[in-house]
Design a protein around this motif. Structure first.
Motif, mmCIF file in Angstrom:
data_model
loop_
_atom_site.group_PDB
_atom_site.id
_atom_site.type_symbol
_atom_site.label_atom_id
_atom_site.label_comp_id
_atom_site.label_asym_id
_atom_site.label_seq_id
_atom_site.Cartn_x
_atom_site.Cartn_y
_atom_site.Cartn_z
ATOM 1 N N THR A 163 0.719 -1.212 -0.068
ATOM 2 C CA THR A 163 0.216 0.146 -0.070
ATOM 3 C C THR A 163 0.752 1.175 0.031
ATOM 4 O O THR A 163 1.956 1.002 0.288
ATOM 5 C CB THR A 163 -1.219 0.005 1.285
ATOM 6 O OG1 THR A 163 -0.075 0.098 2.461
ATOM 7 C CG2 THR A 163 -1.702 -1.079 1.306
ATOM 8 N N THR B 180 0.275 5.398 4.978
ATOM 9 C CA THR B 180 -0.884 5.941 5.633
ATOM 10 C C THR B 180 -0.381 6.340 6.859
ATOM 11 O O THR B 180 0.801 6.368 7.385
ATOM 12 C CB THR B 180 -1.968 4.896 5.516
ATOM 13 O OG1 THR B 180 -3.152 5.356 6.067
ATOM 14 C CG2 THR B 180 -1.443 3.574 6.118
ATOM 15 N N THR C 228 -6.822 4.400 6.170
ATOM 16 C CA THR C 228 -6.585 3.827 4.690
ATOM 17 C C THR C 228 -5.699 4.568 3.851
ATOM 18 O O THR C 228 -5.740 5.993 4.237
ATOM 19 C CB THR C 228 -7.872 3.643 3.969
ATOM 20 O OG1 THR C 228 -7.596 2.950 2.882
ATOM 21 C CG2 THR C 228 -8.724 4.964 3.751
ATOM 22 N N SER C 229 -5.061 4.502 3.079
ATOM 23 C CA SER C 229 -4.114 5.126 2.363
ATOM 24 C C SER C 229 -4.979 6.105 1.392
ATOM 25 O O SER C 229 -6.123 5.886 1.071
ATOM 26 C CB SER C 229 -3.053 4.571 1.601
ATOM 27 O OG SER C 229 -3.550 3.993 0.578
ATOM 28 N N ASN D 139 -8.042 -1.650 1.225
ATOM 29 C CA ASN D 139 -8.443 -0.998 2.315
ATOM 30 C C ASN D 139 -8.147 -1.623 3.579
ATOM 31 O O ASN D 139 -8.806 -2.746 4.123
ATOM 32 C CB ASN D 139 -9.797 -0.521 2.071
ATOM 33 C CG ASN D 139 -10.418 0.434 3.523
ATOM 34 O OD1 ASN D 139 -9.672 0.772 4.142
ATOM 35 N ND2 ASN D 139 -11.565 0.787 3.373
ATOM 36 N N GLN E 104 -7.965 -0.015 6.757
ATOM 37 C CA GLN E 104 -8.566 0.734 7.922
ATOM 38 C C GLN E 104 -9.405 0.158 8.845
ATOM 39 O O GLN E 104 -9.964 -1.028 8.544
ATOM 40 C CB GLN E 104 -9.421 2.030 7.205
ATOM 41 C CG GLN E 104 -9.898 2.845 8.316
ATOM 42 C CD GLN E 104 -10.846 3.973 7.507
ATOM 43 O OE1 GLN E 104 -11.015 4.202 6.555
ATOM 44 N NE2 GLN E 104 -11.246 4.813 8.511
#
Length: 131
Positions: free
Chosen positions: A63, A66, A108-109, A116, A118
């Protein structure tokens, strides 16, 4: 650095995550002459490497960076056994043992192509040793 993995035997799928990041924590342990209570806040910049495998397909990637935020409270436990606490300080330099109670959340980024990861608000507890 953190790593976790798991699988679901009913669907023959597995997921492994590796978290890499850096954090900065501000602990307010000078509010009183002895840190019986020490609230803190911590921010983290991180990214995840992931690998998901199924019976017929697999997916992996990283990812974008974040953030995560943690707020907590350290409760000093030295008062439970002051003689042992003094012995530990003199023999090994252990200043304090704290009960650490905290809440954290991973965000999340900003990349629309990322998976995701998150999280909801997570609650936790542990022990912290201050040398």
């Amino acid at each position: 650095y953190g790593q976790v993995g798991g699988s679901n035997s009913g669907t023959s799928r597995s997921l492994s995550l590796t978290k890499k990041g850096a954090s900065l924590t501000y602990t307010m342990n000078t509010l009183w002459p002895e840190p019986y209570l020490a609230p803190y806040i911590s921010g983290e910049i991180l990214n995840f490497d992931y690998r998901e495998e199924g019976a017929t397909d697999s997916q992996s990637g990283s990812t974008a960076f974040t953030s995560a935020l943690t707020v907590g409270l350290l409760i000093q436990l030295n008062w439970l056994d002051p003689d042992s606490a003094l012995d530990a300080r003199n023999s090994s330099g252990l200043n304090n043992i704290f009960l650490d109670m905290f809440a954290s959340q991973y965000n999340t980024s900003n990349s629309s192509t990322d998976a995701n990861f998150q999280s909801d608000l997570n609650w936790g507890a542990g022990l912290k040793f201050e040398f």
